[in-house]
Design a protein around this motif. Sequence first.
Motif, PDB file in Angstrom:
ATOM      1  N   MET A   1       8.977  18.720  22.877  1.00 22.97           N
ATOM      2  CA  MET A   1       9.138  17.271  22.697  1.00 22.97           C
ATOM      3  C   MET A   1       8.331  16.842  21.482  1.00 22.97           C
ATOM      4  SD  MET A   1       8.297  14.222  25.400  1.00 22.97           S
ATOM      5  CE  MET A   1       6.525  14.584  25.333  1.00 22.97           C
TER       6      MET A   1
ATOM      7  N   GLN B   1       7.515  13.944  18.191  1.00 22.72           N
ATOM      8  CA  GLN B   1       7.588  12.548  17.776  1.00 22.72           C
ATOM      9  C   GLN B   1       8.676  12.396  16.711  1.00 22.72           C
ATOM     10  OE1 GLN B   1       3.796  10.828  17.001  1.00 22.72           O
ATOM     11  NE2 GLN B   1       4.623   8.958  16.097  1.00 22.72           N
ATOM     12  N   VAL B   2       9.445  11.323  16.816  1.00 23.59           N
ATOM     13  CA  VAL B   2      10.554  11.097  15.890  1.00 23.59           C
ATOM     14  C   VAL B   2      10.524   9.658  15.410  1.00 23.59           C
ATOM     15  CG1 VAL B   2      12.042  12.838  16.964  1.00 23.59           C
ATOM     16  CG2 VAL B   2      12.120  10.464  17.778  1.00 23.59           C
TER      17      VAL B   2
ATOM     18  N   ARG C   1       9.229   9.674  21.198  1.00 23.34           N
ATOM     19  CA  ARG C   1       9.429  11.119  21.284  1.00 23.34           C
ATOM     20  C   ARG C   1      10.771  11.403  21.939  1.00 23.34           C
ATOM     21  NH1 ARG C   1       4.787  13.897  20.084  1.00 23.34           N
ATOM     22  NH2 ARG C   1       2.887  12.634  20.014  1.00 23.34           N
ATOM     23  N   THR C   2      11.350  12.534  21.579  1.00 20.51           N
ATOM     24  CA  THR C   2      12.631  12.924  22.171  1.00 20.51           C
ATOM     25  C   THR C   2      12.401  13.508  23.559  1.00 20.51           C
ATOM     26  OG1 THR C   2      12.478  15.089  21.120  1.00 20.51           O
ATOM     27  CG2 THR C   2      13.710  13.377  19.959  1.00 20.51           C
TER      28      THR C   2
ATOM     29  N   ALA D   1      21.455   9.450  25.688  1.00 22.18           N
ATOM     30  CA  ALA D   1      20.333   9.823  24.839  1.00 22.18           C
ATOM     31  C   ALA D   1      19.066   9.305  25.508  1.00 22.18           C
ATOM     32  CB  ALA D   1      20.499   9.216  23.452  1.00 22.18           C
TER      33      ALA D   1
ATOM     34  N   LEU E   1      14.894   8.737  25.256  1.00 17.49           N
ATOM     35  CA  LEU E   1      13.730   8.658  24.389  1.00 17.49           C
ATOM     36  C   LEU E   1      12.513   8.249  25.214  1.00 17.49           C
ATOM     37  CD1 LEU E   1      15.381   6.759  21.400  1.00 17.49           C
ATOM     38  CD2 LEU E   1      14.773   9.192  21.457  1.00 17.49           C
TER      39      LEU E   1
END
Length: 395
Positions: free
Chosen positions: A1, A3-4, A29-30, A41, A43
Amino acid sequence: MSQVSPPAWLDKNFLETALAGSVDSFEVRTMGAVGDGYTSALLRVKVQLKSGKTENVVVKRLVQTNENSKFITETTMFDREILMYKETLPQLQKLLEKAFPGDVQPIAPRHFYSCDGTVVMEDLSASGFTMPDRREGMDLEHTLLLMRTAARFHAASVVLYQQVDPESMALYSKSIFSEAPINNMRKFFTGMTLLLADEVKKWPEYGEEYSKKLRAMAPKMLDLCIAGSKRDEKRFNVLTHDDLWINNIMLRGSTDIRFIDFQMPHFASPGNELHLILMSSLEDEVRRKHKDVLMKEYHTSLCDTLTVLGHKNLCITLEELKEEYAKSSLYGLVLAVVYLPAMLCSPGYDVPMFDSDCSLDNSIYDDSKFEEVMREILREYEQLGAFELAEKYIS
């Protein structure tokens, strides 16, 4: 996982609306991996509020850009989930808290906010909850906890429907599988059945016995799923989660449990729910040796809850529960044939569940205990009469 960078829509304004507070900062984060989530999706967002409080949330957003899963947006999946979080779960929780003051856990993560195609909920992992290993299954202690919790959830729904608000179950009156867009999964249902028919033919002591039966079922597999899941008003019906397997369960220690992913709730026989749990989510020894103990635990909790809620008259006997389980065996068999390979497949395997071309091969069985489990399950479903029910429907 990792950070995005957040997507454009996930900004301070969105989070301030969702959390009803001023946001100082946040990080995203994913979540999840290939094969673990198919329609949304996910998150994970850590939000620092200007009040000094930190909120850890999961933002779930319906996938709308993938052509292969586009039809999911045309079902009531997200409508069901949003209604569950906003209305149904709070109603059930209120009934249970009244019945067991100070002695009842939340059924699900805390809900913060919902809008079209998006749900914001508590991040359970931030408070120590973890998801069990789907390939290992749950031990006896945690499975007993699951059975007690599912029974309370079901019992409260019976009272909600029978005594409080019959219209509360309207959206859940039909299985998600009966909705027209799901017809796009027909190729997947048929393909998985034919794949298994070819596979079992190789297994010693099986040969043609089950292979022929599965081949006869294959073209009608989605229809059999719909028929098996259908609610019968004459039977004992509850609000089922209807996707209650190990990947939709979160645990903390030996006493805390939460259910997640409420996209498929269906007001139908508890037998439907019990088949999925017992077939998909138990350690091998628990599945083999303790089914009677688990059924009794579920029944005891169901009746105890109905009694405390003041509706002992609504309970069924243990024998009647076992009859419900047998009557629901066709639904259980279909789920085992079509979905169990995906539940037990190796991590990272991308199951083409919603692909339009649905390219399938037996590599889904690689590095999996699927054969061992399915050998036992096919025999059990034959004993329960599932294949006979299938034959009657096909003929």
